[in-house]
Design an enzyme around this catalytic site. Structure first.
Site, PDB file in Angstrom:
ATOM      1  CB  THR A  85      -2.057  -2.703   4.095  1.00 40.20           C
ATOM      2  OG1 THR A  85      -3.406  -3.169   4.148  1.00 40.20           O
ATOM      3  CG2 THR A  85      -2.028  -1.192   4.274  1.00 40.20           C
ATOM      4  CG  ASN A 106       0.349  -5.554   6.407  1.00 39.51           C
ATOM      5  OD1 ASN A 106       0.621  -4.747   5.521  1.00 39.51           O
ATOM      6  ND2 ASN A 106      -0.857  -6.094   6.526  1.00 39.51           N
ATOM      7  CE  LYS A 168      -5.195  -0.528   7.808  1.00 40.49           C
ATOM      8  NZ  LYS A 168      -5.196  -1.602   6.788  1.00 40.49           N
ATOM      9  CG  ASP A 169       1.922   2.372  11.501  1.00 39.59           C
ATOM     10  OD1 ASP A 169       2.439   1.647  10.646  1.00 39.59           O
ATOM     11  OD2 ASP A 169       1.374   1.920  12.526  1.00 39.59           O
ATOM     12  CG  ASP A 305      -7.944  -3.193   5.365  1.00 36.54           C
ATOM     13  OD1 ASP A 305      -7.955  -4.023   4.437  1.00 36.54           O
ATOM     14  OD2 ASP A 305      -7.335  -3.380   6.439  1.00 36.54           O
ATOM     15  CG  ASP A 352      -4.191  -1.201   0.307  1.00 35.27           C
ATOM     16  OD1 ASP A 352      -5.362  -1.306  -0.109  1.00 35.27           O
ATOM     17  OD2 ASP A 352      -3.908  -1.244   1.515  1.00 35.27           O
ATOM     18  CG  HIS A 353      -5.155  -5.089  -0.198  1.00 38.97           C
ATOM     19  ND1 HIS A 353      -6.413  -5.290   0.321  1.00 38.97           N
ATOM     20  CD2 HIS A 353      -4.434  -4.485   0.786  1.00 38.97           C
ATOM     21  CE1 HIS A 353      -6.463  -4.825   1.564  1.00 38.97           C
ATOM     22  NE2 HIS A 353      -5.268  -4.328   1.883  1.00 38.97           N
TER      23      HIS A 353
END
Length: 546
Positions: A85, A106, A168-169, A305, A352-353
């Site tokens: 991510t 990550n 997510k941050d 995700d 992102d993936h």
């Protein structure tokens, strides 16, 4: 007489030039042709094939609108590994790879500080918008390059507004860049949208008011039923499967989480609804796209995700999540049409993936797959090296498909580090699920496939990465007995959607090979601004050539 003639001629030329200048357009006040708003949409863990797997069930205004009205770059691949991510969001917005931008996972083990590092951690800042917690100690400190959002700020002398939003941050902070006006992310412990002192001293009133609503509770009260009759989900497996995560049967009961477990919203499609709802409020409250200075809103939908990890790509849960996201996108695009104007904004959607199929699902259908465990890998290798060389716990950890050694111990060993690494490589190759392993310092000499060499090299940061990289067999990954993961070089993790739509974008598709690193330079070309300072990609000419 000659002097008088020259004087008259000079006056005539000056008068003519003055007249031309006076009547010419004021080039200093002309604006460069740009959209009023750019919206970046990253759908976390979206495999490319999801664009078409559920196509017949999508509405006309969501994914179908993107595909039919926009330009789809059908063969877009991630050019590095591991495909995680933080790396993905950073690559999209920097046009660079972990070897350059420094976000190699990550999290990772830093051999210089001898500490574990989370990608956006920053001990020098603190939480804003809620009670203090480590969830707010975040910034772009570990990212080494600029982003396309930074370059837009620079190009407009910081008049452009840039805001990042994600549960997510890392999905909010890294895309928004170093110079962002704001980045907001979700605090699981409170259900608040927060930021850090890196951006501001207190959240604006519209965020504070939004937090008071505690909208997660309203979604919990609905529980999670399928959007359509469950027997119509023919693109998915049966509802109850042992290899799916906890509570894998519809309806999913959520009422028990009201005012207790705000984190649970992430693992439902409602987390995406909250994210896009906040994006709408940001547009309205911050007046994004309301003047001639281009603004940028970077949005990442993370619930795809979380649901994907729990249930896998073939679950009814993931199908329902994408059908609901499609409706949320339709509502979001309609809002942009109304608020900013259909011809005034440009949007791109990517991921992102991707994700691997759940090994249990693969094995159920006689397809090869399996899992390994980082702790087991490190323990087995330590045992082997201790037996062979009398080296005690010389392997610190296995992480991000990399073996990290304790250099303090290898430096003092009676044998060379090269011998230790060579023995480790040969041992790893013999483990179940392993396809190959390579000394990162000698990758050019390896027998790896060229695509693997390139992706591993692009993911290798000399100051942050490990010592050995290992490649698993297809559809093997680090994980448990349920759900799925990602991180490998394989197409199911590396093939991502990429669709542009709106201002300056013609309709069409291309099947030429392009890369995630090409997104930022394409945006730079369309916006007539500089590419980020670590960019290794190229503009997608099928889009930029009018």
């Amino acid at each position: 007489m000659k002097k008088i003639f020259c004087l008259i001629l000079s006056i005539s030329i000056f008068s003519s030039a003055f007249a031309q200048t006076k009547n010419a357009p004021n080039t200093y006040s002309a604006e460069v042709a740009r959209p009023k708003l750019v919206v970046g949409l990253v759908v976390d863990q979206m495999r490319w094939d999801y664009l078409y797997r559920y196509y017949n069930r999508y509405t006309q205004g969501g994914f179908k609108r993107l595909i039919n009205d926009g330009f789809s770059v059908e063969n877009t691949f991630i050019p590095y590994t591991p495909t995680y991510t933080a790396c993905g969001h950073t690559c999209i917005y920097t046009g660079s790879v972990p070897a350059v931008h420094g976000i190699i996972g990550n999290d990772w083990y830093d051999p210089e500080t001898k500490k574990n590092v989370y990608c956006t951690e920053d001990s020098t800042v603190s939480t804003v918008g809620s009670t203090p917690s480590s969830e707010g100690n975040m910034s772009t400190r570990n990212m080494l390059t600029t982003t396309i959002t930074d370059e837009l700020r620079l190009a407009t002398n910081f008049r452009a507004k840039v805001i990042g939003i994600s549960l997510k941050d890392r999905g909010s902070i890294l895309p928004a860049g170093h110079a962002a006006n704001a980045a907001y992310w979700y605090q699981a412990s409170s259900g608040n949208w927060i930021t850090s002192t890196y951006y501001m001293k207190e959240v604006p009133a519209w965020i504070a008011d939004y937090n008071k609503l505690k909208l997660a509770n309203r979604f919990y009260a609905k529980n999670w039923e399928t959007l359509y009759p469950i027997n119509t989900y023919v693109n998915s497996t049966a509802d109850e499967k042992a290899y799916e995560g906890k509570q894998s049967t519809f309806p999913h009961q959520l009422t028990q989480n009201i005012d207790k477990n705000f984190d649970a919203i992430r693992s439902t499609p409602y987390g995406n609804t909250l994210t896009l709802d906040l994006a709408k409020r940001a547009i309205a409250s911050e007046h994004l796209g309301q003047d001639n200075i281009t603004d940028f809103l970077a949005v990442s939908c993370s619930s795809t995700d979380h649901v994907g990890h729990l249930y896998g790509p073939n679950s009814i849960e993931i199908e329902d999540t994408y059908l609901r996201l499609d409706k949320d996108l339709e509502a979001f695009f309609n809002y942009l049409d109304e608020k900013v104007g259909k011809a005034n904004y440009m949007v791109f959607l990517t991921a992102d993936h991707g994700a691997a199929h759940v090994p249990g699902f693969m094995q159920e259908n006689r397809l090869p797959a399996g899992t390994v465990n980082d702790r087991d890998i490190a323990n087995k290798l330590n045992t082997y090296l201790n037996d062979k060389f009398k080296l005690n716990n010389v392997v610190l950890k296995s992480q991000n498909n990399q073996i990290i050694f304790d250099h303090g111990k290898t430096d003092k060993a009676s044998i060379s580090f090269d011998i230790i690494k060579a023995a480790s490589v040969e041992y790893l190759k013999r483990l179940d699920g392993f396809q190959n392993a390579v000394d990162m310092a000698k990758i050019s000499q390896s027998t790896l496939q060229e695509i693997q060499k390139k992706m591993i090299t692009n993911g290798y940061n000399a100051r942050r990465s490990g010592d050995i990289y290992y490649v698993l067999q297809p559809n093997w990954f680090n994980g448990g007995n349920t759900g799925t993961s990602h991180g490998t070089w394989n197409p199911y993790d590396a093939h991502i959607p990429l669709v542009f739509m709106g201002w300056g974008i013609k309709r069409g598709t291309t099947n030429r090979m392009h890369y995630m690193t090409d997104i930022a330079p394409t945006l730079a070309a369309l916006l007539h601004i500089q590419t980020p300072n670590g960019t290794v990609g190229e503009p997608i000419s099928e889009i930029t050539n009018k």
